[in-house]
Enzyme design. Sequence first.
Site, PDB file in Angstrom:
ATOM      1  N   CYS A  95       0.787  -1.241   0.000  1.00 57.01           N
ATOM      2  CA  CYS A  95       0.000   0.000   0.000  1.00 57.01           C
ATOM      3  C   CYS A  95       0.824   1.301   0.000  1.00 57.01           C
ATOM      4  CB  CYS A  95      -0.989  -0.027   1.151  1.00 57.01           C
ATOM      5  SG  CYS A  95      -2.327   1.156   0.927  1.00 57.01           S
ATOM      6  N   HIS A 192      -3.981  -5.375   2.752  1.00 56.44           N
ATOM      7  CA  HIS A 192      -3.618  -5.545   4.164  1.00 56.44           C
ATOM      8  C   HIS A 192      -4.366  -6.779   4.685  1.00 56.44           C
ATOM      9  CE1 HIS A 192      -2.290  -1.284   4.156  1.00 56.44           C
ATOM     10  NE2 HIS A 192      -3.383  -1.037   3.471  1.00 56.44           N
TER      11      HIS A 192
HETATM   12  N1  GLN Z   1      -2.076   7.091   2.007  1.00 60.39           N
HETATM   13  C1  GLN Z   1      -2.292   6.187   0.942  1.00 60.39           C
HETATM   14  C2  GLN Z   1      -3.691   6.255   0.344  1.00 60.39           C
HETATM   15  O1  GLN Z   1      -4.661   6.512   1.030  1.00 60.39           O
HETATM   16  C3  GLN Z   1      -1.972   4.794   1.402  1.00 60.39           C
HETATM   17  C4  GLN Z   1      -2.965   4.263   2.387  1.00 60.39           C
HETATM   18  C5  GLN Z   1      -2.571   2.937   2.939  1.00 60.39           C
HETATM   19  O2  GLN Z   1      -1.375   2.610   3.023  1.00 60.39           O
HETATM   20  N2  GLN Z   1      -3.559   2.186   3.387  1.00 60.39           N
HETATM   21  O3  GLN Z   1      -3.810   6.018  -0.852  1.00 60.39           O
END
Ligand code: GLN
Length: 240
Positions: A95, A192
């Site tokens: 992510c 995740h």
């Molecule tokens: N900040 C990034 C987004 O919202 C990654 C979010 C995350 O790692 N869950 O796209």
Amino acid sequence: MSKGTINILQLYPREMNIYGDWGNVLVLKQRLVWHGYDANILEHNADGEFPADVDLIVGGGGQDSGQIVIQQDLQLIAPHLRALAKDGMPMLIICGLYQLFGNYFKTHDGTVIPGIGVLDLETHGGTERLIGNVVASSDEFGDVHGYENHSGQTFLGPGLRPLAVVSKGEGNNSKENHEGARHLNIVASYLHGSLLPKNPAIADFLLEKAVTRKYGSFEPGDVDDSLAELARQHAGSRPR
Ligand code: GLN
């Protein structure tokens, strides 16, 4: 007797570690033990020294604010990470760090966070968040199960292949049905949950690459994956 020791490095565990991403490190450690190897867990944090002896790299997700905190340090270690990637270092990148392993992440307010160009992709922050359970199918790993929560919309460059094709959820963006990216020995994903407890085939791919790179060959143990299989079935039956 141990068949060897694998040094697992987690990148920025303070800022880049949400929705259970630390669980990926625990799975790698436990599966190494089941396969008859030892695991040594290392960290790299902003302003710290990058450890010399690393066999497998794990990076997690983070809020846009966390990505801004680590961006300077990430640029400092970028040449080293690019060289390690080219040299076959196995990496699991999730992510927020997945976005920053690309060329750049432009957040929804127009801030451009430069990436490190290990993966040829770009990400644009949207107003809509893509949230929920995901099932995606991969030729290498079978069905991939996980949970996404991001506003970034990621588009792969022409030479980069996705990790999997989405059958439930969104994945990289809301236009294509691609999830994650596969390049060299890197597995990159939005998922995740954490990812690896429900996807032992990906965990063993990373371990096989790490052990073979260090010792020349990997001798797997006899691992009972019946609980992981139950978790996969349960995950697959959950609503979006
Ligand atoms: N900040 C990034 C987004 O919202 C990654 C979010 C995350 O790692 N869950 O796209």
